[in-house]
Design a protein around this motif. Structure first.
Motif, PDB file in Angstrom:
ATOM      1  N   MET A   1       0.796  -1.002   0.135  1.00 21.05           N
ATOM      2  CA  MET A   1       0.100   0.095   0.191  1.00 21.05           C
ATOM      3  C   MET A   1       1.009   1.429  -0.035  1.00 21.05           C
ATOM      4  O   MET A   1       2.116   1.246   0.475  1.00 21.05           O
ATOM      5  N   GLY A   2       0.281   2.267  -0.479  1.00 19.70           N
ATOM      6  CA  GLY A   2       1.113   3.388  -0.656  1.00 19.70           C
ATOM      7  C   GLY A   2       0.614   4.861  -0.754  1.00 19.70           C
ATOM      8  O   GLY A   2      -0.721   4.875  -0.760  1.00 19.70           O
ATOM      9  N   TRP A   3       1.158   5.843  -0.860  1.00 26.16           N
ATOM     10  CA  TRP A   3       0.720   7.318  -1.126  1.00 26.16           C
ATOM     11  C   TRP A   3       1.160   7.751  -2.329  1.00 26.16           C
ATOM     12  O   TRP A   3       2.329   7.814  -2.620  1.00 26.16           O
ATOM     13  N   PHE A   4       0.383   8.347  -2.812  1.00 23.83           N
ATOM     14  CA  PHE A   4       0.696   9.343  -4.535  1.00 23.83           C
ATOM     15  C   PHE A   4       0.146  10.630  -3.842  1.00 23.83           C
ATOM     16  O   PHE A   4      -0.731  10.710  -3.040  1.00 23.83           O
ATOM     17  N   ARG A   5       0.523  11.527  -4.870  1.00 24.39           N
ATOM     18  CA  ARG A   5      -0.237  12.886  -4.688  1.00 24.39           C
ATOM     19  C   ARG A   5       0.042  13.730  -6.023  1.00 24.39           C
ATOM     20  O   ARG A   5       0.852  13.276  -6.835  1.00 24.39           O
ATOM     21  N   ARG A   6      -1.086  14.465  -6.138  1.00 26.89           N
ATOM     22  CA  ARG A   6      -1.032  15.484  -7.152  1.00 26.89           C
ATOM     23  C   ARG A   6      -1.231  17.014  -6.722  1.00 26.89           C
ATOM     24  O   ARG A   6      -2.115  17.199  -6.291  1.00 26.89           O
ATOM     25  N   ALA A   7      -0.199  17.697  -7.360  1.00 26.73           N
ATOM     26  CA  ALA A   7      -0.227  19.328  -6.910  1.00 26.73           C
ATOM     27  C   ALA A   7      -0.989  19.811  -8.095  1.00 26.73           C
ATOM     28  O   ALA A   7      -1.095  19.299  -9.160  1.00 26.73           O
TER      29      ALA A   7
END
Length: 121
Positions: A34-40
């Motif tokens: 499981m992980g985290w991504f981000r979108r600015a």
């Protein structure tokens, strides 16, 4: 099917901390990682951190190493992202991803709805 519910986003001043949570439900028994991504705003989605479900081995993007820590609670099927020393450039919508093992050579990814993190300068 796997359902992911994120929480913990918000507004914080630069240098502050937030902790994101992602609770997984449904067919979670074959979770690979499981992980985290981000979108600015105006940018592509980018990898932040991930953790292996079997051995808790974690990986991080260079931009967050030393400031963010990913962890998990197997009993709760929950992954956390502790974010310290936040910077304005960390402002983004953060998405949780569960990568479920389908076969020895294929995973299927599930995504959460996203939670907004805003860091003011």
């Amino acid at each position: 099917q796997v359902q992911l519910v994120e929480s913990g986003g918000g507004l914080v001043q630069a240098g502050g901390s937030l902790r994101l949570s992602c609770a997984a439900s449904g067919r979670t028994f074959n979770t690979g990682n499981m992980g985290w991504f981000r979108r600015a705003p105006g940018k592509e989605r980018e990898f932040v951190a991930a953790i292996n479900w079997s051995d808790s081995r974690a990986t991080y993007a260079d931009s967050v190493k030393g400031r963010f820590t990913i962890s998990r609670d197997n009993a709760l099927n929950t992954v956390y992202l502790q974010m310290n020393s936040l910077k304005p450039e960390d402002t983004a919508v953060y998405y949780c991803r569960a990568s479920v093992i389908v076969t020895s050579s294929m995973n299927y990814d599930y995504w959460g709805q996203g939670t907004q993190v805003t860091v003011s300068s």
